[in-house]
Design an enzyme around this catalytic site. Sequence first.
Site, short mmCIF file in Angstrom:
data_model
loop_
_atom_site.label_atom_id
_atom_site.label_comp_id
_atom_site.label_asym_id
_atom_site.label_seq_id
_atom_site.Cartn_x
_atom_site.Cartn_y
_atom_site.Cartn_z
N ARG A 125 -25.13 -40.63 15.97
CA ARG A 125 -24.45 -41.66 16.76
C ARG A 125 -23.26 -42.14 15.96
NH1 ARG A 125 -27.00 -46.60 20.13
NH2 ARG A 125 -27.16 -44.83 21.55
N HIS A 131 -21.71 -40.12 26.04
CA HIS A 131 -23.13 -40.40 25.79
C HIS A 131 -23.94 -39.40 26.61
CE1 HIS A 131 -26.62 -42.33 24.46
NE2 HIS A 131 -26.50 -43.53 24.99
N GLN A 155 -27.70 -39.85 27.51
CA GLN A 155 -27.91 -40.86 28.55
C GLN A 155 -27.67 -40.26 29.93
OE1 GLN A 155 -28.89 -44.24 28.01
NE2 GLN A 155 -29.28 -43.93 30.17
N ASP A 163 -22.73 -50.74 33.22
CA ASP A 163 -22.90 -50.78 31.76
C ASP A 163 -22.16 -52.01 31.24
OD1 ASP A 163 -23.44 -50.12 29.10
OD2 ASP A 163 -21.93 -48.55 28.98
N CYS A 171 -27.78 -48.25 31.55
CA CYS A 171 -28.27 -47.49 30.38
C CYS A 171 -29.00 -48.39 29.39
CB CYS A 171 -27.10 -46.79 29.70
SG CYS A 171 -25.81 -47.93 29.16
N ARG A 187 -35.45 -41.35 28.82
CA ARG A 187 -34.74 -40.84 27.64
C ARG A 187 -35.67 -39.91 26.85
NH1 ARG A 187 -30.29 -43.61 25.51
NH2 ARG A 187 -30.27 -41.89 24.02
N1 CP Z 1 -28.93 -46.58 26.08
C1 CP Z 1 -28.94 -46.42 24.74
O1 CP Z 1 -28.39 -45.44 24.17
O2 CP Z 1 -29.61 -47.39 24.07
P1 CP Z 1 -29.59 -47.66 22.49
O3 CP Z 1 -28.18 -48.06 22.15
O4 CP Z 1 -30.58 -48.76 22.26
O5 CP Z 1 -29.97 -46.40 21.78
N1 NVA Z 2 -21.16 -48.24 26.42
C1 NVA Z 2 -22.18 -48.73 25.52
C2 NVA Z 2 -23.45 -47.96 25.67
C3 NVA Z 2 -24.59 -48.38 24.79
C4 NVA Z 2 -25.80 -47.53 24.95
C5 NVA Z 2 -21.68 -48.69 24.09
O1 NVA Z 2 -21.04 -47.69 23.71
O2 NVA Z 2 -21.90 -49.65 23.36
#
Ligand code: CP
Ligand code: NVA
Length: 310
Positions: free
Chosen positions: A104, A131, A134, A226, A266, A294
């Site tokens: 990440r 993502h 997701q 989101d 999400c 997930r």
């Molecule tokens: N939706 C998602 O990726 O959640 P987290 O940021 O908690 O991993």
């Molecule tokens: N768009 C959000 C998604 C988190 C899972 C972010 O990038 O923070």
Amino acid sequence: MSTRHFLCLADFTPDVLQGWLSLARDLKAEWKAGGNRPVLRGKTLGLLFQKPSLRTRVSFEMGMIHLGGHAIYLSPQEVRLGERESVPDVARVLSRYVDGIMARVFDHAHVEQLAAYSRVPVINGLSDYAHPCQALTDVFTIWEKKGRLRGIRLAYVGDGNNVARSLAFAAALTGIEMVAASPSGYALAEETVGRARSLASLGGGSLTLVEDPVEAVTGADVIYTDVWTSMGQEAEAEQRRRVFPPYQVNAELVAHARPDAIVMHCLPAHRGEEITDEVADGPQSVLFDQAENRLHAQKALLVWLMGPGG
Ligand code: CP
Ligand code: NVA
């Protein structure tokens, strides 16, 4: 065969995506019946984080446990990707120890670089651009709830961010008609629209951008939102809080969709901003089934990337 990676859904075909969905369905059914497939026995997944997480970390760790393997969590403070050590060196070293890397990151180029220098599969667990874990989960959830994907009308309401982009690619590949409503200046970029449309020529979906949230939601089977401010954009939070309120998913907006429409997010949610408690906890919300999925969708990916024949 060269090493497989999972960086962006735009890299895949409708058939491959459908294969993951079918495998996720089978793995979920097996798990619900009390069974598991220990096909990753003895394998380890490294989890590399530059940003916080609840779902991604826990669902990947549990997914590996279900499949008979292990996961190692590496916190943002620990590796300091690209600061303490260069991205290529992190990939070179980590891939000598583990059988797969989930990362990440902020900069999408960093997952691409990890993949370029890794000997083992790399999974994008969220970048500023995409993502894909997701979005794979999201189309799996829609398929489960609606029994089909082709012709489903999906309204995305809010920021044209990483989640929206991956959802657009997944929709294009699976025959979903996506309409995304964002305020001026916050819509999905032209580059994304172009990529989504070329994927749509393979998968039969479509992507339309509008500004009016009511227009997007009218007649929708699925409403998706989101956060207004994603991780890394905190300095813009004030400005975004001024722009986005007309895009809140509340009961009044949901009333424009089909009566059997489902509401997705999400998570994490900023309740009271992009979604109200009434909708998030209401009868049309599938937020927590979506979060659970997930686990199942990513198990399919792990088997495809790291399992026998992967
Ligand atoms: N939706 C998602 O990726 O959640 P987290 O940021 O908690 O991993
Ligand atoms: N768009 C959000 C998604 C988190 C899972 C972010 O990038 O923070």
